[in-house]
Write a protein that holds these residues in place. Structure first.
Motif, short mmCIF file in Angstrom:
data_model
loop_
_atom_site.label_atom_id
_atom_site.label_comp_id
_atom_site.label_asym_id
_atom_site.label_seq_id
_atom_site.Cartn_x
_atom_site.Cartn_y
_atom_site.Cartn_z
N GLY A 1 -19.75 -16.26 -16.81
CA GLY A 1 -20.41 -16.68 -18.09
C GLY A 1 -21.23 -17.72 -17.82
N LEU A 2 -21.04 -19.03 -17.24
CA LEU A 2 -21.75 -20.00 -17.09
C LEU A 2 -22.77 -20.07 -15.91
CD1 LEU A 2 -22.55 -23.10 -18.12
CD2 LEU A 2 -20.81 -23.66 -16.81
N LEU A 3 -22.42 -19.54 -14.86
CA LEU A 3 -23.22 -19.96 -13.62
C LEU A 3 -24.29 -19.16 -13.32
CD1 LEU A 3 -20.46 -20.92 -11.17
CD2 LEU A 3 -21.95 -22.09 -11.83
N PRO A 4 -24.43 -17.85 -13.80
CA PRO A 4 -25.53 -17.02 -13.18
C PRO A 4 -26.90 -17.54 -13.51
CG PRO A 4 -23.82 -15.38 -14.09
CD PRO A 4 -23.24 -16.91 -14.40
N ASP A 5 -27.16 -18.21 -14.81
CA ASP A 5 -28.26 -18.56 -15.10
C ASP A 5 -28.56 -20.02 -14.33
OD1 ASP A 5 -28.79 -16.60 -16.82
OD2 ASP A 5 -28.13 -17.46 -18.71
N VAL A 6 -27.76 -20.69 -14.28
CA VAL A 6 -27.82 -22.04 -13.58
C VAL A 6 -28.23 -21.80 -12.18
CG1 VAL A 6 -26.80 -24.35 -12.91
CG2 VAL A 6 -26.39 -23.48 -15.25
N LEU A 7 -27.30 -21.34 -11.60
CA LEU A 7 -27.67 -20.84 -10.05
C LEU A 7 -29.37 -20.08 -9.75
CD1 LEU A 7 -24.00 -19.70 -8.96
CD2 LEU A 7 -25.02 -22.11 -8.85
N ARG A 8 -29.45 -19.26 -10.64
CA ARG A 8 -30.67 -18.81 -10.53
C ARG A 8 -31.75 -19.64 -10.72
NH1 ARG A 8 -32.28 -14.76 -15.25
NH2 ARG A 8 -32.32 -16.57 -16.53
N ALA A 9 -31.58 -20.61 -11.53
CA ALA A 9 -32.63 -21.91 -11.59
C ALA A 9 -32.65 -22.50 -10.39
CB ALA A 9 -32.48 -22.51 -12.86
N PHE A 10 -31.51 -22.96 -10.09
CA PHE A 10 -31.29 -23.84 -8.49
C PHE A 10 -31.91 -23.14 -7.44
CE2 PHE A 10 -29.03 -25.36 -4.96
CZ PHE A 10 -29.12 -26.76 -5.12
N HIS A 11 -31.66 -21.66 -7.38
CA HIS A 11 -32.18 -20.95 -6.20
C HIS A 11 -33.58 -21.08 -6.55
CE1 HIS A 11 -32.52 -18.20 -2.99
NE2 HIS A 11 -33.22 -17.32 -3.86
N ASP A 12 -34.37 -20.95 -7.52
CA ASP A 12 -35.90 -20.84 -7.68
C ASP A 12 -36.39 -22.00 -7.24
OD1 ASP A 12 -35.50 -18.15 -8.59
OD2 ASP A 12 -35.86 -18.67 -10.62
N ARG A 13 -35.69 -23.34 -7.50
CA ARG A 13 -36.32 -24.48 -7.28
C ARG A 13 -36.08 -24.76 -5.72
NH1 ARG A 13 -34.92 -29.22 -11.34
NH2 ARG A 13 -35.87 -27.78 -12.48
N TYR A 14 -34.85 -24.33 -5.34
CA TYR A 14 -34.40 -24.81 -3.72
C TYR A 14 -34.16 -23.70 -3.04
CZ TYR A 14 -34.19 -29.30 -6.29
OH TYR A 14 -34.57 -30.41 -6.99
N PRO A 15 -35.04 -22.67 -2.81
CA PRO A 15 -34.55 -21.16 -2.05
C PRO A 15 -34.01 -21.73 -0.50
CG PRO A 15 -37.18 -21.71 -2.11
CD PRO A 15 -36.21 -22.79 -2.89
N GLY A 16 -34.22 -22.83 -0.05
CA GLY A 16 -33.63 -22.84 1.22
C GLY A 16 -32.14 -23.37 1.28
N ILE A 17 -31.58 -23.74 0.02
CA ILE A 17 -30.24 -24.22 0.07
C ILE A 17 -29.31 -22.96 -0.06
CG2 ILE A 17 -28.67 -25.48 -1.47
CD1 ILE A 17 -30.69 -27.18 -0.02
N ARG A 18 -28.28 -22.70 0.55
CA ARG A 18 -27.41 -21.64 0.66
C ARG A 18 -26.30 -21.97 -0.28
NH1 ARG A 18 -24.15 -20.98 5.10
NH2 ARG A 18 -24.69 -23.06 5.82
N LEU A 19 -25.86 -21.11 -1.32
CA LEU A 19 -24.96 -21.51 -2.27
C LEU A 19 -23.69 -20.64 -1.80
CD1 LEU A 19 -27.23 -20.84 -5.50
CD2 LEU A 19 -25.92 -23.02 -4.79
N LEU A 20 -22.67 -21.41 -1.59
CA LEU A 20 -21.21 -20.83 -1.46
C LEU A 20 -20.40 -20.76 -2.41
CD1 LEU A 20 -21.02 -22.29 2.43
CD2 LEU A 20 -21.87 -20.16 1.59
N ILE A 21 -19.90 -19.82 -3.07
CA ILE A 21 -19.25 -19.75 -4.29
C ILE A 21 -17.44 -19.34 -4.04
CG2 ILE A 21 -18.94 -19.00 -6.65
CD1 ILE A 21 -21.56 -20.58 -6.06
#
Length: 294
Positions: free
Chosen positions: A104-124
């Motif tokens: 519910g919550l994370l998809p939109d926030v993580l997309r915005a974060f990835h767009d701003r910082y594409p070099g950061i790996r997200l481990l969920i």
């Protein structure tokens, strides 16, 4: 042996001139000469043959030069890597969240974060609040989205309330509307309904069962033991109804009927947690900021 001394040594070796080397490293020539002599005393060997107008490397100087260059290059690499992390060009964030929040919550926030910082790996990592608190405590996660109150309050964790979310009842459009076909369902209306229930340790399971018992009845499970996607799939198939977060229901697309709960309804409080004794990495702090400002 000091890092600065190696810089001065390489500058002299490359220019074959003390004054030009001093200009190259932006230091007075007497200071550079003193540091070279100190390095020679430390190593116990002369590094240069100093003939008038002619500076050449001794055997010891020839042996040291490639090693000094490698050390200086490694230092530059280390400086660059740290700057990349500081400037959020690389790195990772280890984020824990309950499955419903991943939906519910994370998809939109993580997309915005990835767009701003594409070099950061997200481990969920998905899990119940109890599991996520344990992973935070042992340092396996930087941040976690948990449901308050925590199953085991921990003074070693800092929590910041993020949102208060309504829960709703979902059912298949091909089955009768729950609660005797009312547009709004009371918890007491779930008595006699077959529930599709999450596995043990799931925050939503504990909340729903506690609410039913507060109304004086034990919930009747049609199916139990699933994760969020499985529960929604079983509801679509008409096996029963389920109580889920409103955001999850809104994102679940076709095949589900959503019925609000009558006041006071059911709610859950979502918080962002991290260890109190260790500051989250820069990238994690930036994700934390975006979650709090979403």
């Amino acid at each position: 042996m000091q890092f600065q001394q190696l810089q001065y040594f390489v500058a002299v070796a490359e220019t074959r001139h003390f004054t030009r080397a001093a200009d190259l490293v932006h230091v007075a020539q007497p200071s550079l000469s003193q540091q070279i002599k100190a390095l020679e005393r430390e190593l116990g060997a002369d590094l240069f043959l100093r003939a008038r107008g002619n500076i050449t490397l001794t055997d010891a100087g020839e042996a040291l030069l490639p090693l000094a260059r490698r050390i200086l290059a490694d230092a530059d690499t280390a400086r660059h890597e740290v700057q990349e992390l500081v400037q959020l060009r690389s790195g990772r964030v280890r984020l824990g969240a309950t499955p419903s929040l991943c939906t519910g919550l994370l998809p939109d926030v993580l997309r915005a974060f990835h767009d701003r910082y594409p070099g950061i790996r997200l481990l969920i990592e998905e899990g119940g609040s109890h599991d996520l608190v344990r992973e935070l405590a042992r340092g396996a996660l930087d941040l976690a989205l948990v449901v308050l109150p925590l199953p085991t309050p921990s003074p070693a964790l800092t929590t910041v309330e993020l949102l208060r979310e309504d829960l709703v009842v979902v059912s298949s459009p091909d089955t009768p509307r729950p609660g005797r076909d009312r547009r709004v369902v009371r918890i007491s209306d779930l008595e006699g309904e077959r529930l599709v229930m999450f596995r043990h340790g799931y925050d939503l399971r504990e909340l729903t069962v506690a609410a039913c018992r507060a109304e004086g009845f034990e919930p009747d499970f049609a199916v139990e033991g699933g994760e969020m996607d499985a529960v929604l799939g079983f509801v679509r198939a008409g096996l029963g109804v389920a109580v889920v977060p409103r955001m999850v229901a809104a994102r679940s697309g076709r095949g589900l009927r959503v019925t609000p709960l009558a006041r006071p309804g059911l709610h859950r409080t979502i918080a962002l947690a991290h260890r109190s004794d260790v500051a989250p990495p820069r990238a994690a702090r930036e994700l934390q900021r975006m979650l709090l400002e979403r």
